[in-house]
Enzyme design. Structure first.
Site, PDB file in Angstrom:
ATOM      1  N   TYR A 297     -13.570  -2.670  -8.983  1.00 53.08           N
ATOM      2  CA  TYR A 297     -14.460  -1.844  -8.175  1.00 53.08           C
ATOM      3  C   TYR A 297     -15.476  -2.695  -7.426  1.00 53.08           C
ATOM      4  CZ  TYR A 297     -13.139   2.566 -10.499  1.00 53.08           C
ATOM      5  OH  TYR A 297     -12.471   3.675 -10.966  1.00 53.08           O
TER       6      TYR A 297
ATOM      7  N   TYR B 236      -7.005  -0.618 -14.882  1.00 48.85           N
ATOM      8  CA  TYR B 236      -7.964  -1.640 -15.314  1.00 48.85           C
ATOM      9  C   TYR B 236      -8.390  -1.375 -16.753  1.00 48.85           C
ATOM     10  CZ  TYR B 236     -11.469   1.899 -14.112  1.00 48.85           C
ATOM     11  OH  TYR B 236     -12.186   3.055 -14.019  1.00 48.85           O
TER      12      TYR B 236
ATOM     13  N   ARG C 152      -7.399   2.212 -18.251  1.00 48.97           N
ATOM     14  CA  ARG C 152      -7.358   3.449 -17.476  1.00 48.97           C
ATOM     15  C   ARG C 152      -6.047   3.538 -16.705  1.00 48.97           C
ATOM     16  NH1 ARG C 152     -10.989   6.622 -15.916  1.00 48.97           N
ATOM     17  NH2 ARG C 152      -9.197   7.937 -16.303  1.00 48.97           N
TER      18      ARG C 152
ATOM     19  N   HIS D 234      -6.225   5.672 -10.916  1.00 52.26           N
ATOM     20  CA  HIS D 234      -6.827   6.969 -10.567  1.00 52.26           C
ATOM     21  C   HIS D 234      -7.746   6.849  -9.375  1.00 52.26           C
ATOM     22  CE1 HIS D 234      -9.756   5.026 -13.239  1.00 52.26           C
ATOM     23  NE2 HIS D 234     -10.680   5.651 -12.519  1.00 52.26           N
TER      24      HIS D 234
ATOM     25  N   HIS E  24     -11.220   8.875  -8.105  1.00 54.03           N
ATOM     26  CA  HIS E  24     -12.250   9.857  -8.443  1.00 54.03           C
ATOM     27  C   HIS E  24     -12.457  10.802  -7.257  1.00 54.03           C
ATOM     28  CE1 HIS E  24     -13.814   7.769 -12.089  1.00 54.03           C
ATOM     29  NE2 HIS E  24     -13.386   6.694 -11.467  1.00 54.03           N
TER      30      HIS E  24
END
Lengths: 200, 238
Positions: free
Chosen positions: B104, B143, B153, B156, B158
């Site tokens: 991120y 990640y 995870r 995905h 959000h």
């Protein structure tokens, strides 16, 4: 068999990096412009200017430092900036009503400025005391939490929502301390003096 | 005031306290939520117009520097409707995601996978009159996160959604068809009913893909609907 309707899309946590999509400058870069919710009430909005500060604490008493705090409120006359408010034509100038604040990454502090909202009509023509509607998002919160913040220097005795809270001593978890035009709150997610959260 | 929204089915959503997702343990209220009737405070909510958005906000491949991001080029599209199958027009969708490597662009992400200099991972769009929306992005990578010793995870994106009023406010995550991490992901597994997780898994949509350019995934979103009965519409205010 009951009638089947499509079910609501299920919620998931906003996670620790919610700022990327909602407040990119807080995440550390310039992305979407304008960033939404940066002025609840602009400088030309009439009404009493107030400062609000507070923190959201977890069950250990530690501040939640990756929190996104959203505010939705009425204008100084108690009018919401929304087509379903029957008085929206009379909304104050330079008033938006929506605000977004990221908790400080170091100490979890939440600070914002706005105008004090007026009383809002409730159901059955009962008036609701002035309040801020609050929506909390963070890592570890699976469904965003809704609550309200009332003002400690207002007459909250007749408010229909506060009156529903039983035992009555829990009502104070929604009332901000007043010091002139500065208001402060502590929202506790869990444990002693846990804040009242809403389902509506 | 218009009809209130249909109550939320909280047994369908994840419970607040889901101990396998460790952070929820200290961040979940233990006392019951207070159920309240909807007033103007809950039926109204923020609304947004096209002036609130920039021209490239819906194109995450190009909206950071202008040069294209690295990764699997995809479209994500679908419709936002309510529980009565009516389109929700003018809904604001805000999205954020990791890059193709699972990293991120956020000051607090210390994962060793590199940033992509041309990818920010944020975007947004408004739904059209028929509730439809389309985003262009790159497929995010999986990640790791500090939960169990080896928690990862699922890939995905959000989603944050503003419908017509606060009662429709929703934040969720979109997953991708066929992800092998589905049964291991402690956050996806907060949903008690596998059918609920199915709703968050976007299927591949070849018909919407752009040949020689981008694959497509379809993610339809359902927000709360309003009661149909004309009774109990009490006058609001004076």
């Amino acid at each position: 068999m009951p009638v089947e309707y499509p079910k609501e899309t299920p919620s998931q946590t906003a996670g620790p990096f919610v700022h990327i999509g909602t407040m990119p400058t807080v995440a550390g870069f310039r992305g979407l412009e304008p960033e939404l919710g940066q002025a609840i009430a602009g400088p030309a909005c009439p009404g009493q200017r107030i400062g609000v500060s507070g923190r959201v604490l977890d069950a250990t008493g530690a501040p939640v430092r990756d929190l996104l705090f959203e505010i939705w409120q009425a204008d100084p006359n108690g009018i919401y900036n929304h087509p379903e408010d029957p008085r929206v034509r009379d909304i104050s100038q330079d008033f938006n009503g929506f605000g977004r604040v990221a908790a400080d990454f170091d100490d979890g502090a939440i600070r914002f400025e706005t105008v004090k909202p007026g009383p809002v009509p409730g159901r059955d023509a009962r008036m609701q005391a002035p309040h801020l509607n609050v929506f909390l998002l963070a890592r570890g919160i699976n469904v965003g939490l809704s609550t309200r913040l009332y003002f400690g220097d207002e007459d909250n005795a007749g408010d229909p929502l506060l009156a529903l809270i039983d035992p009555p001593h829990r009502r104070e978890t929604l009332v901000m301390a007043a010091d002139g035009t500065a208001y402060s709150f502590t929202i506790r997610l869990q444990g002693a003096r846990e804040t009242v959260f809403l389902d509506f | 005031m218009s009809a209130p929204y249909i109550p939320r089915d909280r047994r369908w959503h994840p419970p607040a306290h889901t101990p396998d997702y460790k952070t929820s343990v200290t961040r979940s209220p233990r006392l019951p939520l207070l159920s309240v009737e909807q007033s103007l405070s809950e039926i109204t909510g923020p609304t947004f117009g096209h002036t609130a958005l920039g021209p490239r906000d819906a194109d995450l491949i190009h909206n950071f520097t202008g040069a294209p991001a690295i990764g699997e080029r995809i479209l994500v599209h679908g419709r936002v409707t309510d529980e009565n199958l009516r389109p929700v027009a003018g809904a604001l969708l805000e999205v954020w995601q990791a890059n193709a490597a699972g990293r991120y662009r956020h000051v607090n992400d210390g994962y060793l996978a590199p940033l992509d200099p041309n990818f920010s991972g944020c975007g947004r769009c408004l739904t059209g009159a028929d509730g439809s929306y389309t985003l262009r992005t790159i497929k995010p990578g999986a990640y790791p996160f500090r939960n169990h010793g080896n928690s990862w995870r699922m890939a995905h994106i959000h989603f944050s959604i503003f419908g017509a009023g606060l009662a429709q406010r929703l934040v969720t995550q979109m997953y991708f068809e066929g992800d092998p991490l589905r049964d291991q992901d402690p956050i996806a597994q907060t949903l008690p009913d596998p059918a609920a997780l199915d709703r968050l898994v976007a299927p591949l949509d070849l018909n919407a893909s752009i040949p020689l350019d981008s694959l497509a995934y379809r993610f339809d979103i359902t927000l709360r609907g309003r009661r149909q009965t004309p009774f109990e519409n009490r006058p609001e205010g004076a």
